[in-house]
Design a protein around this motif. Structure first.
Motif, mmCIF file in Angstrom:
data_model
loop_
_atom_site.group_PDB
_atom_site.id
_atom_site.type_symbol
_atom_site.label_atom_id
_atom_site.label_comp_id
_atom_site.label_asym_id
_atom_site.label_seq_id
_atom_site.Cartn_x
_atom_site.Cartn_y
_atom_site.Cartn_z
ATOM 1 N N TYR A 56 0.845 -1.201 0.000
ATOM 2 C CA TYR A 56 0.000 0.000 0.000
ATOM 3 C C TYR A 56 0.870 1.237 0.000
ATOM 4 O O TYR A 56 2.070 1.179 0.282
ATOM 5 N N ILE A 57 0.234 2.359 -0.355
ATOM 6 C CA ILE A 57 0.906 3.652 -0.256
ATOM 7 C C ILE A 57 0.076 4.528 0.656
ATOM 8 O O ILE A 57 -1.132 4.288 0.850
ATOM 9 N N GLU A 58 0.710 5.529 1.226
ATOM 10 C CA GLU A 58 -0.008 6.435 2.122
ATOM 11 C C GLU A 58 -0.641 7.560 1.301
ATOM 12 O O GLU A 58 0.043 8.262 0.556
ATOM 13 N N GLY A 59 -1.951 7.680 1.458
ATOM 14 C CA GLY A 59 -2.667 8.750 0.779
ATOM 15 C C GLY A 59 -3.565 9.474 1.758
ATOM 16 O O GLY A 59 -3.399 9.366 2.973
ATOM 17 N N LYS A 60 -4.501 10.225 1.227
ATOM 18 C CA LYS A 60 -5.451 10.948 2.068
ATOM 19 C C LYS A 60 -6.879 10.649 1.606
ATOM 20 O O LYS A 60 -7.149 10.518 0.413
ATOM 21 N N SER A 61 -7.770 10.583 2.592
ATOM 22 C CA SER A 61 -9.179 10.353 2.271
ATOM 23 C C SER A 61 -9.813 11.652 1.806
ATOM 24 O O SER A 61 -9.168 12.708 1.776
ATOM 25 N N LEU A 62 -11.079 11.590 1.464
ATOM 26 C CA LEU A 62 -11.794 12.777 1.004
ATOM 27 C C LEU A 62 -11.871 13.838 2.094
ATOM 28 O O LEU A 62 -12.008 15.034 1.808
ATOM 29 N N THR A 63 -11.800 13.399 3.340
ATOM 30 C CA THR A 63 -11.864 14.346 4.461
ATOM 31 C C THR A 63 -10.487 14.851 4.873
ATOM 32 O O THR A 63 -10.365 15.608 5.839
ATOM 33 N N GLY A 64 -9.459 14.393 4.160
ATOM 34 C CA GLY A 64 -8.104 14.814 4.484
ATOM 35 C C GLY A 64 -7.404 13.926 5.485
ATOM 36 O O GLY A 64 -6.255 14.183 5.867
ATOM 37 N N LYS A 65 -8.052 12.872 5.928
ATOM 38 C CA LYS A 65 -7.490 11.949 6.906
ATOM 39 C C LYS A 65 -6.526 10.989 6.210
ATOM 40 O O LYS A 65 -6.779 10.542 5.089
ATOM 41 N N PRO A 66 -5.393 10.636 6.843
ATOM 42 C CA PRO A 66 -4.465 9.675 6.242
ATOM 43 C C PRO A 66 -5.181 8.356 5.920
ATOM 44 O O PRO A 66 -5.978 7.847 6.722
ATOM 45 N N GLU A 67 -4.893 7.799 4.739
ATOM 46 C CA GLU A 67 -5.604 6.593 4.297
ATOM 47 C C GLU A 67 -4.653 5.721 3.485
ATOM 48 O O GLU A 67 -3.872 6.219 2.670
ATOM 49 N N GLN A 68 -4.723 4.406 3.710
ATOM 50 C CA GLN A 68 -3.890 3.468 2.977
ATOM 51 C C GLN A 68 -4.590 3.077 1.659
ATOM 52 O O GLN A 68 -5.783 2.784 1.642
ATOM 53 N N ILE A 69 -3.825 3.086 0.574
ATOM 54 C CA ILE A 69 -4.349 2.719 -0.742
ATOM 55 C C ILE A 69 -3.641 1.435 -1.159
ATOM 56 O O ILE A 69 -2.414 1.419 -1.338
ATOM 57 N N PHE A 70 -4.406 0.360 -1.319
ATOM 58 C CA PHE A 70 -3.819 -0.973 -1.512
ATOM 59 C C PHE A 70 -3.664 -1.322 -2.993
ATOM 60 O O PHE A 70 -4.526 -1.034 -3.826
ATOM 61 N N TYR A 71 -2.521 -1.996 -3.258
ATOM 62 C CA TYR A 71 -2.198 -2.474 -4.604
ATOM 63 C C TYR A 71 -1.830 -3.953 -4.514
ATOM 64 O O TYR A 71 -1.409 -4.444 -3.451
ATOM 65 N N ILE A 72 -1.951 -4.619 -5.647
ATOM 66 C CA ILE A 72 -1.518 -6.018 -5.720
ATOM 67 C C ILE A 72 -0.660 -6.203 -6.960
ATOM 68 O O ILE A 72 -0.795 -5.481 -7.945
ATOM 69 N N ARG A 73 0.262 -7.207 -6.865
ATOM 70 C CA ARG A 73 1.093 -7.598 -8.015
ATOM 71 C C ARG A 73 0.930 -9.098 -8.191
ATOM 72 O O ARG A 73 0.977 -9.869 -7.229
#
Length: 383
Positions: free
Chosen positions: A13-30
């Protein structure tokens, strides 16, 4: 961005932000499939409720070919967008008929009844059982007339696609429920007298004028609401009905009673409408006011205060015996003679009465001296 591995191979995953600006994990697969390495996003921590375990489950489904990759899903969606489903046909139908009457009602019928069951189908995929299910489901909560309107809309949409050669026809005929909705309302002389009195006594002059116009001209409610001053030819004695229910502009005679009503209506200089609504715009309703008059006159509850008077107008003309049904059809601006035929029995009764009168007159003329001939009025005559 920094890739953060999880305990599951091929999931990060990478660290991103939610729509509210809260830190959010964005998951990827390989993963590798058919010798090709694929890397794709599978979801966000909060927005999609994605977790490392769920991402791993998606990865294994895609490795085994039980779930399509993001690219494959996009290709399928793109292909689906090119398919002329019933829903897509409906959207195209609306674009081709921007001035379609009753579009709001048809849209509600489509979204509520057709789209959930048949919207994703192509027309040629529909089978009789699909229509039967739609029919039976609706009959549980709706009248046959409503079912018929929905099925007629479905048939209209399918026929449009066929006519434009963008879809194939269905392989059967959509049967319509038999609906007996040729309701003919009438008033007894006593009821009509009470109604006229209630109209004259009511304080709402607009409602009173509308009801009298319906009674003296047979105009439909929508035609009255749409009537503009420049549609009235006071000099030649005609009223122009623009874009009426039948679809073609019509002219009806302006009789003296209707002329007197119209001449008594004060004109709003800023509105073109004879019976304007709010801010001088086209009126959309007057149910409350006319129903008050109807109730004061003691009319039946199912009598429609405006459209019922249109039937009264037609019934009086038909029962007079002085107006043939062809003329009545023109006065009522019926597109089909079937609509006028409902009044045929009234004209037949009038003709029978006239024929019986002729019989009585002949018998009276040839009566023997001193012979008494009975008359319907309770009187007798001597020859």
């Amino acid at each position: 961005m920094k890739r953060i591995p999880t305990k599951y191979p091929g999931v990060f995953y990478i660290e991103g932000k939610s729509l509210t600006g809260k830190p959010e994990q964005i998951f990827y697969i390989r993963y590798r499939r058919d010798g090709k390495m694929i890397e794709e996003k599978v979801g966000r921590q909060f927005q999609d409720d994605m977790t490392p375990a769920r991402a791993n489950a998606v990865r294994w489904l895609r490795i085994r070919g039980k779930e399509q990759s993001n690219q494959e899903q996009r290709e399928v969606e793109k292909a689906r967008e090119q398919i002329w489903t019933v829903s897509r046909l409906w959207e195209e139908y609306k674009k081709n008929k921007p001035s379609l009457k009753g579009i709001v009602t048809d849209e509600n019928r489509f979204q509520k009844h057709i789209a959930p069951i048949l919207g994703a189908r192509e027309a040629h995929e529909i089978v009789p059982l699909d229509v039967d299910r739609l029919w039976l489901k609706m009959l549980k909560t709706h009248k046959p007339a409503t079912v018929r309107n929905v099925l007629e809309l479905l048939r209209r949409i399918i026929n449009f696609g066929v006519s434009k050669r963008i879809s194939q026809p269905i392989g059967f005929t959509i049967e319509m429920p038999v609906v007996s909705n040729l309701k003919t309302e009438d008033l007894t002389p006593e009821e009509l007298t009470r109604l006229l009195q209630a109209i004259e006594e009511d304080s709402n002059t607009m409602a009173a004028a509308l009801m009298k116009m319906a009674l003296f001209t047979g105009m439909r409610r929508g035609e009255l609401f749409s009537l503009q001053w420049d549609h009235i030819d006071f000099y030649r004695g005609f009223i122009l009905l623009q874009d009426p229910k039948g679809g073609v502009d019509q002219r009806i005679p302006l009789n003296d009673a209707a002329r007197q009503i119209l001449e008594g209506i004060p004109r709003d200089g800023e509105s073109p409408f004879v019976f304007p609504g709010r801010s001088g715009q086209r009126r959309v309703d007057i149910k409350k006011q006319v129903n008050r008059i109807k109730e004061r006159a003691g009319l039946p509850k199912d009598f429609r205060a405006l459209h019922g008077l249109r039937h009264v107008y037609a019934s009086m003309l038909a029962s007079s015996g002085e107006v043939d049904l062809y003329t009545l059809q023109k006065l009522m601006t019926h597109k089909s003679f079937t609509m006028t035929a409902r009044y045929a029995h009234l004209r037949d009764d009038a003709l029978k009465q006239a024929s019986a009168l002729a019989e009585r007159l002949v018998k009276t003329a040839h009566a023997e001296p001193g012979q008494v001939v009975a008359m319907d009025e309770g009187r007798s005559a001597k020859g």
